[in-house]
Design a protein around this motif. Structure first.
Motif, short mmCIF file in Angstrom:
data_model
loop_
_atom_site.label_atom_id
_atom_site.label_comp_id
_atom_site.label_asym_id
_atom_site.label_seq_id
_atom_site.Cartn_x
_atom_site.Cartn_y
_atom_site.Cartn_z
N ASN A 271 0.77 -1.03 -0.24
CA ASN A 271 0.11 0.01 0.00
C ASN A 271 0.97 1.29 0.07
O ASN A 271 0.62 2.68 0.50
CB ASN A 271 -0.69 -0.03 1.34
N ASP A 272 1.86 1.61 -0.70
CA ASP A 272 3.01 1.96 -0.80
C ASP A 272 2.99 2.76 0.98
O ASP A 272 3.31 3.78 1.11
CB ASP A 272 2.48 2.99 -1.04
N GLU A 273 3.18 2.27 1.91
CA GLU A 273 2.58 2.81 3.24
C GLU A 273 4.78 2.52 3.64
O GLU A 273 5.15 1.36 3.60
CB GLU A 273 2.09 2.47 4.76
N ILE A 274 5.34 3.31 4.54
CA ILE A 274 6.73 3.10 4.31
C ILE A 274 6.92 2.20 6.42
O ILE A 274 6.03 1.73 7.65
CB ILE A 274 7.68 4.29 4.76
N LEU A 275 8.11 1.67 6.33
CA LEU A 275 7.98 0.30 7.31
C LEU A 275 9.39 0.46 7.48
O LEU A 275 10.46 -0.06 7.81
CB LEU A 275 8.05 -1.42 6.66
N PRO A 276 9.10 1.88 8.65
CA PRO A 276 10.51 1.74 9.30
C PRO A 276 10.37 0.27 10.33
O PRO A 276 9.90 -0.55 11.16
CB PRO A 276 10.13 2.97 10.68
N GLY A 277 11.41 0.04 10.84
CA GLY A 277 11.53 -0.86 12.65
C GLY A 277 12.04 -1.96 11.19
O GLY A 277 12.44 -3.36 11.89
N THR A 278 12.09 -2.09 9.79
CA THR A 278 12.52 -3.13 9.12
C THR A 278 14.35 -4.01 9.09
O THR A 278 14.57 -3.08 9.33
CB THR A 278 11.88 -3.00 7.52
N SER A 279 14.10 -5.30 9.61
CA SER A 279 15.99 -5.68 9.27
C SER A 279 16.31 -5.52 8.15
O SER A 279 15.48 -6.36 7.16
CB SER A 279 16.19 -7.03 10.10
N ARG B 195 23.21 -9.49 -2.82
CA ARG B 195 21.57 -10.04 -2.43
C ARG B 195 20.81 -9.30 -1.70
O ARG B 195 22.27 -9.73 -0.29
CB ARG B 195 21.15 -11.56 -2.22
N VAL B 196 20.11 -8.62 -1.55
CA VAL B 196 19.64 -8.07 -0.45
C VAL B 196 18.32 -8.80 -0.05
O VAL B 196 17.10 -9.52 -0.79
CB VAL B 196 19.37 -6.82 -0.83
N ARG B 197 18.03 -8.71 1.38
CA ARG B 197 17.35 -9.16 2.01
C ARG B 197 16.28 -8.73 3.12
O ARG B 197 16.94 -7.29 4.11
CB ARG B 197 17.47 -10.16 2.95
N ALA B 198 15.19 -8.63 3.70
CA ALA B 198 14.91 -7.38 4.34
C ALA B 198 13.04 -8.79 5.03
O ALA B 198 12.27 -9.42 4.43
CB ALA B 198 13.34 -6.44 3.30
N SER B 199 13.71 -8.55 6.51
CA SER B 199 12.34 -8.59 7.05
C SER B 199 12.07 -8.17 8.19
O SER B 199 12.23 -7.29 8.97
CB SER B 199 12.71 -10.50 7.37
N LEU B 200 10.26 -8.33 9.01
CA LEU B 200 10.25 -7.60 9.62
C LEU B 200 8.58 -8.21 9.78
O LEU B 200 7.15 -8.87 9.10
CB LEU B 200 9.49 -6.21 8.90
N TYR B 201 9.00 -8.57 11.32
CA TYR B 201 7.26 -9.03 11.98
C TYR B 201 6.32 -9.22 11.93
O TYR B 201 5.69 -7.66 11.47
CB TYR B 201 7.13 -9.46 13.47
N GLY B 202 5.51 -9.83 11.14
CA GLY B 202 4.09 -9.62 10.35
C GLY B 202 4.04 -9.22 8.97
O GLY B 202 2.88 -9.28 8.58
N HIS B 203 5.07 -9.62 8.46
CA HIS B 203 4.98 -9.16 6.67
C HIS B 203 5.99 -9.81 6.16
O HIS B 203 7.06 -10.61 6.55
CB HIS B 203 6.23 -7.67 6.55
#
Length: 64
Positions: free
Chosen positions: A12-20, A52-60
């Motif tokens: 939804n194009d909402e930013i996700l701060p706190g993402t590893s 390679r780039v990886r992102a993780s955030l609890y619940g996403h």
């Protein structure tokens, strides 16, 4: 040396701060990681030629 500025946001194009956010070499070995700031940005720097780039955030779930 290569620097990556990555902006993390959802479908939804909402930013996700706190993402590893991390970068890995092509064999999957971690090179470095950081956490996105309040604006969803993360800065990663490497001397590796191919990563390679990886992102993780609890619940996403992020695509591979």
């Amino acid at each position: 040396m290569a620097a990556f500025v990555i902006k993390v946001y959802d479908d939804n194009d909402e930013i996700l701060p706190g993402t590893s956010v991390g970068i890995f070499d092509i064999d999957g070995t971690p090179i470095m990681s950081t956490v996105s700031d309040v604006d969803g940005f993360a800065l990663l720097v490497t001397d590796e030629g191919e990563v390679r780039v990886r992102a993780s955030l609890y619940g996403h779930t992020f695509p591979d």
